[in-house]
Each structure stands twice: as structure tokens, then as C-alpha cells.
Design an enzyme around this catalytic site. Structure first.
Site, PDB file in Angstrom:
ATOM      1  CG  HIS A 110      -9.360 -48.544  29.285  1.00  0.00           C
ATOM      2  ND1 HIS A 110     -10.023 -48.506  30.492  1.00  0.00           N
ATOM      3  CD2 HIS A 110      -8.906 -47.274  29.085  1.00  0.00           C
ATOM      4  CE1 HIS A 110      -9.980 -47.292  30.993  1.00  0.00           C
ATOM      5  NE2 HIS A 110      -9.302 -46.522  30.163  1.00  0.00           N
TER       6      HIS A 110
HETATM    7  P1  TYD Z   1     -14.177 -46.968  32.824  1.00  0.00           P
HETATM    8  O1  TYD Z   1     -13.477 -46.029  31.909  1.00  0.00           O
HETATM    9  O2  TYD Z   1     -14.337 -48.388  32.389  1.00  0.00           O
HETATM   10  O3  TYD Z   1     -13.486 -46.939  34.280  1.00  0.00           O
HETATM   11  P2  TYD Z   1     -12.003 -47.351  34.792  1.00  0.00           P
HETATM   12  O4  TYD Z   1     -11.064 -47.247  33.635  1.00  0.00           O
HETATM   13  O5  TYD Z   1     -11.711 -46.384  35.863  1.00  0.00           O
HETATM   14  O6  TYD Z   1     -12.061 -48.724  35.363  1.00  0.00           O
HETATM   15  O7  TYD Z   1     -15.607 -46.333  33.140  1.00  0.00           O
HETATM   16  C1  TYD Z   1     -16.498 -46.883  34.099  1.00  0.00           C
HETATM   17  C2  TYD Z   1     -17.932 -46.514  33.716  1.00  0.00           C
HETATM   18  O8  TYD Z   1     -18.144 -45.099  33.718  1.00  0.00           O
HETATM   19  C3  TYD Z   1     -18.326 -47.019  32.338  1.00  0.00           C
HETATM   20  O9  TYD Z   1     -19.670 -47.508  32.413  1.00  0.00           O
HETATM   21  C4  TYD Z   1     -18.314 -45.777  31.470  1.00  0.00           C
HETATM   22  C5  TYD Z   1     -18.613 -44.661  32.444  1.00  0.00           C
HETATM   23  N1  TYD Z   1     -17.931 -43.393  32.086  1.00  0.00           N
HETATM   24  C6  TYD Z   1     -18.656 -42.314  31.601  1.00  0.00           C
HETATM   25  O10 TYD Z   1     -19.893 -42.385  31.446  1.00  0.00           O
HETATM   26  N2  TYD Z   1     -17.998 -41.155  31.297  1.00  0.00           N
HETATM   27  C7  TYD Z   1     -16.664 -41.020  31.451  1.00  0.00           C
HETATM   28  O11 TYD Z   1     -16.086 -39.943  31.158  1.00  0.00           O
HETATM   29  C8  TYD Z   1     -15.905 -42.160  31.941  1.00  0.00           C
HETATM   30  C9  TYD Z   1     -14.419 -42.086  32.119  1.00  0.00           C
HETATM   31  C10 TYD Z   1     -16.587 -43.315  32.255  1.00  0.00           C
END
Ligand code: TYD
Length: 133
Positions: free
Chosen positions: A49
Site C-alpha cells: 500500500h
Molecule cells: P496494515 O496496515 O494492512 O498492515 P501491514 O501494512 O503491516 O501489512 O494493518 C493491518 C491491520 O491492522 C488492519 O486491519 C488495520 C489495523 N491497523 C490499525 O487498526 N491501526 C493501525 O495504526 C494500523 C497500522 C493498522
């Protein structure tokens, strides 16, 4: 370079080390949110992303991993393998991260609160947002 590696000053001696991160000379923005990731499957690729309005500094506080940054025209890999190193990622950069060592802990310091609407999770949409398609 798409990202910038920051090297944090270390306080300490033979009995241990300490890094302090405070807005100012050593840190590029005011921190509104901190999160950390651990227990990662070694070869799994996380991220996929970009953010419209978010700056982050990523620190591997334990172990190591690789961050791949993509600005739409090129991709660069940054190895994070020390708690004294931070990868500064600005807006509109596609990121993926992988190659997690055993015991890896990734800490992320963020300039904004969590906002799902700030994510671009589709690579083609990312390219369009940069005017590249
Ligand atoms: P995501 O940003 O997709 O993780 P990565 O980029 O590490 O693969 O986030 C994973 C999950 O955690 C998603 O359901 C959203 C949640 N989340 C929060 O609730 N708060 C936050 O600050 C972050 C970064 C993620």
C-alpha cells in the site's frame, strides 16, 4: 533515493544502549501514532500500500527485515537490521516488507492517526494518483 535512512544517536555504555526519538534535530515530524509488528512469517510480504498523507519512520528494533519502496518509476530495497537505523518514508510511496528474521520486531512511528481512507491499496490506483498512467 525514495526513502532516507536516518541514523539515531545512541546513549549507552557496556551495560546497554538507548535511543531517544523526539521531534527536532534527530526526527523529521511530530509523532502521533506508534505501532509495532512481530511474529511475522519469514517470507510473507506485508504492506502492499501507499499513503496519501502520512509520513513514517520504520525501525527494526530487533532482528532484521527488508523494506521495498516504489515511487511508481523505480523500486529500491532497504535492509533494516539495527535499532539505530530508521527508514523515513514520505507520502505517496508504495511499500512492501519481507525477509523477516526470527524474533524480528518492526516499530513504526507515524505522523498521523490511523485512517483507513488514507490508504491506497491498489497498485494501479497508486500509479494513477501519481499521474503515471
Ligand atoms: P496494515 O496496515 O494492512 O498492515 P501491514 O501494512 O503491516 O501489512 O494493518 C493491518 C491491520 O491492522 C488492519 O486491519 C488495520 C489495523 N491497523 C490499525 O487498526 N491501526 C493501525 O495504526 C494500523 C497500522 C493498522
Amino acid at each position: 533515493m525514495i526513502g532516507e535512512i536516518l541514523t539515531f544517536p545512541v546513549h549507552g555504555d557496556k551495560n546497554g544502549s538507548l535511543v531517544a526519538l523526539e521531534k527536532g534535530a534527530d526526527f523529521p515530524f511530530e509523532i502521533k501514532r506508534v505501532y509495532y509488528i512481530w511474529g511475522t512469517t519469514p517470507t510473507y510480504v506485508r504492506g502492499h500500500h501507499a499513503h496519501k498523507n502520512l509520513e513514517q519512520v520504520v525501525v527494526c528494533t530487533s532482528g532484521s527485515c527488508d523494506f521495498i519502496l516504489d515511487d511508481g518509476t523505480k523500486r529500491e530495497t532497504y535492509r533494516l537490521d539495527s535499532p539505530t537505523k530508521g527508514l523515513h518514508i514520505k507520502n505517496n510511496v508504495w511499500r512492501e516488507f519481507t525477509n523477516f528474521s526470527p524474533g524480528c520486531v518492526v516499530m513504526v512511528l507515524a505522523s498521523e492517526h490511523y485512517n483507513e481512507a488514507d490508504y491506497i491499496r491498489d497498485y494501479d490506483e497508486f500509479l494513477r494518483s501519481k499521474g503515471l498512467t
